[in-house]
Scaffold this motif. Sequence first.
Motif, PDB file in Angstrom:
ATOM      1  N   UNK A   1       0.820  -1.214   0.000  1.00 26.00           N
ATOM      2  CA  UNK A   1       0.000   0.000   0.000  1.00 26.00           C
ATOM      3  C   UNK A   1       0.854   1.264   0.000  1.00 26.00           C
ATOM      4  N   UNK A   2       2.154   1.114   0.242  1.00 28.26           N
ATOM      5  CA  UNK A   2       3.048   2.266   0.313  1.00 28.26           C
ATOM      6  C   UNK A   2       3.481   2.715  -1.067  1.00 28.26           C
ATOM      7  N   UNK A   3       3.877   1.764  -1.898  1.00 32.93           N
ATOM      8  CA  UNK A   3       4.204   2.081  -3.285  1.00 32.93           C
ATOM      9  C   UNK A   3       4.056   0.828  -4.138  1.00 32.93           C
ATOM     10  N   UNK A   4       4.070   1.012  -5.446  1.00 34.33           N
ATOM     11  CA  UNK A   4       3.887  -0.082  -6.393  1.00 34.33           C
ATOM     12  C   UNK A   4       5.138  -0.957  -6.400  1.00 34.33           C
ATOM     13  N   UNK A   5       5.043  -2.129  -5.787  1.00 36.22           N
ATOM     14  CA  UNK A   5       6.205  -2.998  -5.656  1.00 36.22           C
ATOM     15  C   UNK A   5       6.662  -3.577  -6.994  1.00 36.22           C
ATOM     16  N   UNK A   6       5.817  -3.499  -8.017  1.00 36.62           N
ATOM     17  CA  UNK A   6       6.214  -4.011  -9.330  1.00 36.62           C
ATOM     18  C   UNK A   6       7.288  -3.132  -9.969  1.00 36.62           C
ATOM     19  N   UNK A   7       7.510  -1.945  -9.409  1.00 39.53           N
ATOM     20  CA  UNK A   7       8.519  -1.046  -9.975  1.00 39.53           C
ATOM     21  C   UNK A   7       9.940  -1.463  -9.598  1.00 39.53           C
ATOM     22  N   UNK A   8      10.088  -2.177  -8.481  1.00 33.84           N
ATOM     23  CA  UNK A   8      11.428  -2.552  -8.040  1.00 33.84           C
ATOM     24  C   UNK A   8      11.776  -3.960  -8.516  1.00 33.84           C
ATOM     25  N   UNK A   9      13.072  -4.288  -8.441  1.00 34.90           N
ATOM     26  CA  UNK A   9      13.508  -5.583  -8.925  1.00 34.90           C
ATOM     27  C   UNK A   9      13.062  -6.749  -8.065  1.00 34.90           C
ATOM     28  N   UNK A  10      13.052  -6.552  -6.750  1.00 39.05           N
ATOM     29  CA  UNK A  10      12.663  -7.656  -5.889  1.00 39.05           C
ATOM     30  C   UNK A  10      12.664  -7.294  -4.423  1.00 39.05           C
ATOM     31  N   UNK A  11      12.240  -8.247  -3.611  1.00 39.09           N
ATOM     32  CA  UNK A  11      12.226  -8.087  -2.160  1.00 39.09           C
ATOM     33  C   UNK A  11      12.784  -9.358  -1.526  1.00 39.09           C
ATOM     34  N   UNK A  12      13.420  -9.186  -0.377  1.00 36.00           N
ATOM     35  CA  UNK A  12      13.861 -10.328   0.415  1.00 36.00           C
ATOM     36  C   UNK A  12      13.080 -10.282   1.718  1.00 36.00           C
ATOM     37  N   UNK A  13      12.437 -11.373   2.054  1.00 34.64           N
ATOM     38  CA  UNK A  13      11.624 -11.394   3.267  1.00 34.64           C
ATOM     39  C   UNK A  13      12.496 -11.313   4.519  1.00 34.64           C
ATOM     40  N   UNK A  14      11.862 -10.970   5.615  1.00 31.97           N
ATOM     41  CA  UNK A  14      12.515 -11.080   6.914  1.00 31.97           C
ATOM     42  C   UNK A  14      12.904 -12.544   7.104  1.00 31.97           C
ATOM     43  N   UNK A  15      14.050 -12.784   7.723  1.00 36.06           N
ATOM     44  CA  UNK A  15      14.552 -14.153   7.846  1.00 36.06           C
ATOM     45  C   UNK A  15      13.593 -15.049   8.626  1.00 36.06           C
ATOM     46  N   UNK A  16      13.380 -16.251   8.070  1.00 37.61           N
ATOM     47  CA  UNK A  16      12.513 -17.250   8.683  1.00 37.61           C
ATOM     48  C   UNK A  16      13.383 -18.366   9.267  1.00 37.61           C
ATOM     49  N   UNK A  17      13.018 -18.835  10.447  1.00 35.39           N
ATOM     50  CA  UNK A  17      13.683 -19.983  11.059  1.00 35.39           C
ATOM     51  C   UNK A  17      12.689 -21.145  11.143  1.00 35.39           C
ATOM     52  N   UNK A  18      13.194 -22.324  11.459  1.00 34.16           N
ATOM     53  CA  UNK A  18      12.319 -23.498  11.482  1.00 34.16           C
ATOM     54  C   UNK A  18      11.242 -23.352  12.555  1.00 34.16           C
ATOM     55  N   UNK A  19      11.660 -22.980  13.747  1.00 34.84           N
ATOM     56  CA  UNK A  19      10.722 -22.795  14.848  1.00 34.84           C
ATOM     57  C   UNK A  19      10.504 -21.297  15.078  1.00 34.84           C
ATOM     58  N   UNK A  20       9.364 -20.913  15.666  1.00 32.36           N
ATOM     59  CA  UNK A  20       9.141 -19.491  15.979  1.00 32.36           C
ATOM     60  C   UNK A  20      10.227 -18.974  16.914  1.00 32.36           C
ATOM     61  N   UNK A  21      10.569 -17.681  16.747  1.00 32.74           N
ATOM     62  CA  UNK A  21      11.575 -17.056  17.611  1.00 32.74           C
ATOM     63  C   UNK A  21      11.022 -15.757  18.164  1.00 32.74           C
ATOM     64  N   UNK A  22      11.147 -15.596  19.483  1.00 30.87           N
ATOM     65  CA  UNK A  22      10.686 -14.364  20.126  1.00 30.87           C
ATOM     66  C   UNK A  22      11.691 -13.236  19.954  1.00 30.87           C
ATOM     67  N   UNK A  23      12.948 -13.600  19.678  1.00 29.87           N
ATOM     68  CA  UNK A  23      13.969 -12.576  19.496  1.00 29.87           C
ATOM     69  C   UNK A  23      14.695 -12.246  20.786  1.00 29.87           C
ATOM     70  N   UNK A  24      15.538 -11.238  20.711  1.00 33.87           N
ATOM     71  CA  UNK A  24      16.370 -10.840  21.850  1.00 33.87           C
ATOM     72  C   UNK A  24      15.626  -9.907  22.794  1.00 33.87           C
ATOM     73  N   UNK A  25      16.123  -9.751  24.036  1.00 26.53           N
ATOM     74  CA  UNK A  25      15.481  -8.841  24.984  1.00 26.53           C
ATOM     75  C   UNK A  25      15.657  -7.389  24.550  1.00 26.53           C
ATOM     76  N   UNK A  26      14.689  -6.531  24.872  1.00 22.48           N
ATOM     77  CA  UNK A  26      14.836  -5.107  24.545  1.00 22.48           C
ATOM     78  C   UNK A  26      15.809  -4.435  25.509  1.00 22.48           C
ATOM     79  N   UNK A  27      16.272  -3.236  25.144  1.00 24.87           N
ATOM     80  CA  UNK A  27      16.110  -2.533  23.867  1.00 24.87           C
ATOM     81  C   UNK A  27      16.804  -3.278  22.717  1.00 24.87           C
TER      82      UNK A  27
END
Length: 314
Positions: free
Chosen positions: A39-65
């Motif tokens: 919805x931000x811009x027409x993604x067909x204008x750019x060459x490509x996108x790389x998704x956020x990295x996916x792991x096998x199991x869900x990950x909560x990530x590191x503690x903040x900050x």
Amino acid sequence: MSNSTKQLDLSTKIAKKLTLKNPVIMASGTFGHGAEYASLFDLSKIGGIVTKTITYHPRAGNPPPRTAETPSGMLNAIGLTNPGIDAFIAEKVPPLATLNTGRIVSIAGTSDREFADMAARFNDLEGIDALELNISSPNMKDGGMLFGCSERAAHNVTRAVKAVSQLPIIVKLTPNVTDIAAIASAVEEGGADGIALINTLLGMAIDIDTRRPILGNITGGLSGPAIKPVALALLWKVVERVSIPVIGMGGIATARDAIEFLIIGASAIQVGTTTFVRPLAALEILDGIADYCKTHEIDCISDLIGSMQPPAAH
């Protein structure tokens, strides 16, 4: 034929058997899973996108900050927060498949077997054009740079994935090594179809009032304009060593930045941290690349890629 009468060809090969319409790609970890930005811009204008990295199991990530601003850049220690491969395939792949751009899924595992098992899951899915192996995250203690810092480990994980995957495989390298060209050569020998570099540099910051690390993880990955000279130098070392396509990234904020990477030999570039500051930066960069080619009477982006000249004689 002059550029004034011939249409500019920005298409570029980023891996064996994978050509994008232009060299501008959105970097992993800075653009969600792609569809969120439709919805931000027409993604067909750019060459490509790389998704956020996916792991096998869900990950909560590191503690903040998890983030901290630094001079000309930022530190992040997100820790690859993601829903895991099952939820990703069920919830994120269908909208991703509808996008009219190159769709590259970033995966990270804790072993060769886990990388391979994940890669095989995408063989029967439509709408995925390539996989990017994240063997370079500084914020994943049970994987990440453990693969990217060893020639043997980098070679073996690439070979394991290539043995089962039907998709082009792009391996993303870490700068936090002694000889990145040796790692690049190892993944090429392992069968990689392309290479991406650089991931973030290892860094940290201290709050002098509390005398504590600002990041909950203590260290994080440094990105932004501050790392561009390092990225350019490491890109140069790698393109001198390998024969497969290389995607450059690290501190790209303007078209001039991107053109530097292309001149050195990057077949494409990835736009990352600057998107947080200027969400439409990728479109500005693409327009700037096109303007540069027209001004310099370059009809095909391939004529710009790897066109670096030797230093001027004095």
